[in-house]
Design a protein around this motif. Sequence first.
Motif, PDB file in Angstrom:
ATOM      1  N   PRO B 224      19.248  41.656  -0.153  1.00  0.00           N
ATOM      2  CA  PRO B 224      18.619  42.023   1.129  1.00  0.00           C
ATOM      3  C   PRO B 224      17.585  40.952   1.499  1.00  0.00           C
ATOM      4  CG  PRO B 224      18.515  43.834  -0.447  1.00  0.00           C
ATOM      5  CD  PRO B 224      18.956  42.636  -1.205  1.00  0.00           C
ATOM      6  N   PRO B 225      17.343  40.737   2.803  1.00  0.00           N
ATOM      7  CA  PRO B 225      16.352  39.731   3.167  1.00  0.00           C
ATOM      8  C   PRO B 225      14.964  40.132   2.674  1.00  0.00           C
ATOM      9  CG  PRO B 225      17.028  41.005   5.084  1.00  0.00           C
ATOM     10  CD  PRO B 225      17.908  41.421   3.958  1.00  0.00           C
ATOM     11  N   GLY B 226      14.239  39.178   2.138  1.00  0.00           N
ATOM     12  CA  GLY B 226      12.871  39.448   1.704  1.00  0.00           C
ATOM     13  C   GLY B 226      12.770  40.395   0.529  1.00  0.00           C
ATOM     14  N   SER B 227      13.853  40.555  -0.239  1.00  0.00           N
ATOM     15  CA  SER B 227      13.825  41.515  -1.355  1.00  0.00           C
ATOM     16  C   SER B 227      12.862  41.052  -2.444  1.00  0.00           C
ATOM     17  CB  SER B 227      15.222  41.711  -1.932  1.00  0.00           C
ATOM     18  OG  SER B 227      15.726  40.479  -2.365  1.00  0.00           O
ATOM     19  N   VAL B 228      12.383  41.989  -3.214  1.00  0.00           N
ATOM     20  CA  VAL B 228      11.395  41.674  -4.245  1.00  0.00           C
ATOM     21  C   VAL B 228      12.005  41.810  -5.644  1.00  0.00           C
ATOM     22  CG1 VAL B 228       9.152  42.317  -5.198  1.00  0.00           C
ATOM     23  CG2 VAL B 228       9.543  42.468  -2.743  1.00  0.00           C
ATOM     24  N   ASP B 229      12.707  42.929  -5.874  1.00  0.00           N
ATOM     25  CA  ASP B 229      13.282  43.146  -7.196  1.00  0.00           C
ATOM     26  C   ASP B 229      14.650  42.474  -7.273  1.00  0.00           C
ATOM     27  OD1 ASP B 229      14.065  43.983  -9.639  1.00  0.00           O
ATOM     28  OD2 ASP B 229      14.486  46.061  -9.047  1.00  0.00           O
ATOM     29  N   ILE B 230      14.690  41.304  -7.918  1.00  0.00           N
ATOM     30  CA  ILE B 230      15.954  40.560  -7.969  1.00  0.00           C
ATOM     31  C   ILE B 230      16.371  40.299  -9.422  1.00  0.00           C
ATOM     32  CG2 ILE B 230      16.079  39.450  -5.700  1.00  0.00           C
ATOM     33  CD1 ILE B 230      14.281  37.803  -8.554  1.00  0.00           C
ATOM     34  N   SER B 231      15.863  41.119 -10.360  1.00  0.00           N
ATOM     35  CA  SER B 231      16.151  40.847 -11.776  1.00  0.00           C
ATOM     36  C   SER B 231      17.653  40.884 -12.070  1.00  0.00           C
ATOM     37  CB  SER B 231      15.388  41.823 -12.663  1.00  0.00           C
ATOM     38  OG  SER B 231      15.439  43.109 -12.111  1.00  0.00           O
ATOM     39  N   THR B 232      18.395  41.810 -11.443  1.00  0.00           N
ATOM     40  CA  THR B 232      19.845  41.881 -11.675  1.00  0.00           C
ATOM     41  C   THR B 232      20.520  40.606 -11.199  1.00  0.00           C
ATOM     42  OG1 THR B 232      19.521  44.150 -10.949  1.00  0.00           O
ATOM     43  CG2 THR B 232      21.778  43.484 -11.439  1.00  0.00           C
ATOM     44  N   GLU B 233      20.067  40.128 -10.035  1.00  0.00           N
ATOM     45  CA  GLU B 233      20.666  38.916  -9.468  1.00  0.00           C
ATOM     46  C   GLU B 233      20.371  37.701 -10.340  1.00  0.00           C
ATOM     47  OE1 GLU B 233      19.177  41.206  -7.609  1.00  0.00           O
ATOM     48  OE2 GLU B 233      20.833  41.858  -6.343  1.00  0.00           O
ATOM     49  N   VAL B 251      12.904  32.977   4.243  1.00  0.00           N
ATOM     50  CA  VAL B 251      11.788  32.077   4.517  1.00  0.00           C
ATOM     51  C   VAL B 251      11.092  31.789   3.186  1.00  0.00           C
ATOM     52  CG1 VAL B 251       9.622  31.754   5.754  1.00  0.00           C
ATOM     53  CG2 VAL B 251      11.541  32.877   6.864  1.00  0.00           C
ATOM     54  N   GLN B 252      10.599  32.822   2.528  1.00  0.00           N
ATOM     55  CA  GLN B 252      10.022  32.591   1.200  1.00  0.00           C
ATOM     56  C   GLN B 252      10.594  33.589   0.189  1.00  0.00           C
ATOM     57  OE1 GLN B 252       5.809  33.245   0.020  1.00  0.00           O
ATOM     58  NE2 GLN B 252       5.715  31.024   0.032  1.00  0.00           N
ATOM     59  N   ALA B 253      10.175  34.881   0.273  1.00  0.00           N
ATOM     60  CA  ALA B 253      10.702  35.867  -0.685  1.00  0.00           C
ATOM     61  C   ALA B 253      12.211  35.983  -0.502  1.00  0.00           C
ATOM     62  CB  ALA B 253      10.061  37.230  -0.425  1.00  0.00           C
ATOM     63  N   PRO B 254      12.987  36.065  -1.582  1.00  0.00           N
ATOM     64  CA  PRO B 254      12.596  36.186  -2.991  1.00  0.00           C
ATOM     65  C   PRO B 254      12.677  34.861  -3.761  1.00  0.00           C
ATOM     66  CG  PRO B 254      14.890  36.753  -2.769  1.00  0.00           C
ATOM     67  CD  PRO B 254      14.453  36.241  -1.421  1.00  0.00           C
ATOM     68  N   ILE B 255      12.586  33.732  -3.075  1.00  0.00           N
ATOM     69  CA  ILE B 255      12.814  32.441  -3.745  1.00  0.00           C
ATOM     70  C   ILE B 255      11.859  32.240  -4.937  1.00  0.00           C
ATOM     71  CG2 ILE B 255      12.847  29.925  -3.441  1.00  0.00           C
ATOM     72  CD1 ILE B 255      13.750  30.410  -0.540  1.00  0.00           C
ATOM     73  N   PHE B 275      16.393  24.707   6.086  1.00  0.00           N
ATOM     74  CA  PHE B 275      15.269  24.400   6.980  1.00  0.00           C
ATOM     75  C   PHE B 275      14.104  25.388   6.955  1.00  0.00           C
ATOM     76  CE2 PHE B 275      13.106  24.463  11.088  1.00  0.00           C
ATOM     77  CZ  PHE B 275      12.708  23.143  11.182  1.00  0.00           C
ATOM     78  N   TRP B 276      14.374  26.677   7.170  1.00  0.00           N
ATOM     79  CA  TRP B 276      13.266  27.614   7.373  1.00  0.00           C
ATOM     80  C   TRP B 276      12.486  27.912   6.095  1.00  0.00           C
ATOM     81  CZ3 TRP B 276      11.629  27.594  11.992  1.00  0.00           C
ATOM     82  CH2 TRP B 276      12.516  27.468  13.054  1.00  0.00           C
ATOM     83  N   SER B 277      13.044  27.554   4.938  1.00  0.00           N
ATOM     84  CA  SER B 277      12.269  27.751   3.699  1.00  0.00           C
ATOM     85  C   SER B 277      11.669  26.438   3.233  1.00  0.00           C
ATOM     86  CB  SER B 277      13.153  28.368   2.610  1.00  0.00           C
ATOM     87  OG  SER B 277      14.270  27.556   2.378  1.00  0.00           O
ATOM     88  N   MET B 278      11.722  25.402   4.066  1.00  0.00           N
ATOM     89  CA  MET B 278      11.302  24.078   3.619  1.00  0.00           C
ATOM     90  C   MET B 278      10.006  23.597   4.247  1.00  0.00           C
ATOM     91  SD  MET B 278      12.913  22.604   1.257  1.00  0.00           S
ATOM     92  CE  MET B 278      12.653  20.858   1.496  1.00  0.00           C
ATOM     93  N   ASP B 279       9.318  24.471   4.999  1.00  0.00           N
ATOM     94  CA  ASP B 279       8.048  24.003   5.555  1.00  0.00           C
ATOM     95  C   ASP B 279       7.046  23.790   4.425  1.00  0.00           C
ATOM     96  OD1 ASP B 279       6.176  23.322   7.606  1.00  0.00           O
ATOM     97  OD2 ASP B 279       5.184  25.217   7.171  1.00  0.00           O
ATOM     98  N   HIS B 280       6.186  22.820   4.592  1.00  0.00           N
ATOM     99  CA  HIS B 280       5.170  22.483   3.585  1.00  0.00           C
ATOM    100  C   HIS B 280       4.371  23.726   3.178  1.00  0.00           C
ATOM    101  CE1 HIS B 280       1.689  20.317   1.848  1.00  0.00           C
ATOM    102  NE2 HIS B 280       0.975  21.212   2.505  1.00  0.00           N
TER     103      HIS B 280
END
Lengths: 347, 412
Positions: B224-233, B251-255, B275-280
């Motif tokens: 899911p977009p912006g998900s937090v619990d990604i341990s299974t993944e 954009v950022q989460a869950p990277i 692109f959208w996750s690459m801003d400084h």
Amino acid sequence: MRIGAAKESYAADEALFDTAVQWRWLLAFFALLAIFPFVATPYWLFMACLVAINVASATGLNILTGYTGLVSLGQAAFMGVGAYTVAWLEINLGTPVLLNLAAGGLMAGAAGMLVGIPSLRVKGLYLAIATIAASVIFHFIFANWTSVTGGVSGLTMPPATILGLTLDEPRHLYWLIVPITVLMVTGAANLFRTRIGRAFIAIRDRDISAEVLGIRLLRFKLLSFALSSFYAGVAGGLWAYFFRVVTPESFPLVMSIFFLAAIIVGGMGSILGGILGAVFMTLVPEALKMAVNWLSPWLPDAVALLSPVRVIVFGALIIGFLLFEPQGLAEIWRRLRRQFHLWPFRT
Amino acid sequence: MTKDTKRQDARQASPARRGLRGYGTALAMAGLLGLGGASQVGSAQAAEEIVFGGSIPLTGVFAFAGEGVHAGIQDWVQIVNEAGGIEGRMLRYEPEDTAYKVDASVAAFKRITSQFQPNLYYGDSTAFSKTINPELERNGRMIMAGASFATELNDPEVFPLQFMAGPDYTEMFGILLQHIADTQPGASVAFVYSDTEFGRDPIEPGRARAEALGLEVVETIVTPPGSVDISTEVLKLRRARPDYAIFHGYVQAPIPEFISQARQMGMETRFMGTFWSMDHTVVMGMGEVAEGFMGVMPYRYYYDEAADAPMLERIREMRPEYQSTAYMQGFLTAMLMTEAVERTVAAGQDLTGPNLKAALNSIEDFDTGGIIGVPISLPGNSIPVGRIYQADIAAQKMVPVSDWIRLDETGG
């Protein structure tokens, strides 16, 4: 000053409008609706169509939540069912517009009945969560049943055509959307003059007592879900013809919250409330946007600086209504009318 | 009656009367709002101005990008106007906030086109671009670009009056995969993407491109977009142990969570973004975990002091504080649009949508002043150029780790 209306029969007592003045105002309103497309700019026509679609959907939710007392946060998902049905029929079969809209409504109505099944066992917040779960399931179907829904890219549909006329602009679509909304609102208003509508109200007020009175709860709760979803489905179908692109992200959960907020702000359990609430929720953000734009000559970059403030003001207005007028805009309207009727006496 | 008594009387007025007074004020305000709208509708557009309209997400989930885009367009408009406009005609930028909602975006479009006659327009989303396309063609007066790099929009047949100031998402994947193939031939790759239109966009074509380049796609993970619990993944990723993992649709989460958990498991996978996750600000906001995080960027970063980038120098003069990559996107979009206007005017043609788009497509080996490090061409709806940058947390900078990669040259 008018202090009352003499009613000499039950029919008069049940009438939607009890005075000739009210009928005259209503006719004037319809005349205004008929003239509007000829004098309005494309922007105001767009807004009028959007308001009408939102009024149709909010009225549907009002039947379920306002009149039957069943909280739902799935209105947007039912709109999605209607929109996808209409888009699929238009793209693949090219069936007539009104038939597509009816099919969209019926499909959403059927989906609503399914979602309404838990309503016999759960109420209030529990039911709200059940309807949220249903919207998540519908979203999953929209995004993954690619052969029918086009997957995440969605469906792009041709414009509506009626009798060879292409309805591809708000000034054309107005003549489709507004009359259907008027019909739907009139239908909803009349519903509560019938046995079914009264059963809904009885369930809302005390469902156990309603059952004791012989009202079959499951049947009427499902019927309320079906009717409400039918309204959402037709509104979704109109939405599809209006925007002509339907994607899984077109009907997010926040849209369901929008409709719930609309009937709360407008006044739950009042047809006028649903209308006023939808108008308020759709037009006030636009009015605030205009207010921000006016400041541009005096405040450089007012759009960027004040846009977040605008959102806060809108939120504050909603909170203000909940605090100071919990019965909604419809109650304000009723008070205004009373004031005029009884003037110069205090109400 | 004293003033105090009057005040007291006013306070003691019936609730209904007080209410009525309130409604009166509200009605008066509503009337004023309406009049204001009408007066705006009536405001005539100066005959010589070239209007640049914009449905810009200044509030809502995409506000971080909208603010940058807005500033970028504003600055380019200022630069053009300070230089005397285009053949003496000034640019007028008319933005409106959309909160990243399609109906609000279309409303903004209707309002701006009702009041002015824009020739240039900036849209805020893929959904808006798709929705407004028929209207754009019917209107026939303008070209449009926007925040979306959706592959679907990169089709001049279907979207003849639109373009994007950079590579589409599939081309971004192509640039990343090209870099991987050049750096480590035969490497294994995983795609991690959000369950949205944005996230799914380049996955299937990306898989085909990877195969063509001799890379193995060992896992595709959807969240899911912006998900937090990604341990299974992360466990799925650990089983696949790819050399590279490409994130898309976030954009950022869950990277940061992904990278952090993968590092804790001892994985040596290199992580990449689009692109959208690459801003400084986004990358540095991930903290230490972002060290070595790579990704594709079609523009130079604000702080790049390359000798062949005078436009970045100009931007730094105008705005001494850091400007986002969204700013660069807005700036370059406006630059390309005005170039199209200049070419159309120079050819003595009317400023119609088809003429402007044809002028835009005539752009060949165009110097962006260093915003993109190589001369660019725009034969279709996109500019398939980009470069791989990597986070250097110690230096707090994104540093280039590849040369500019042009897919039109590599055949990607």
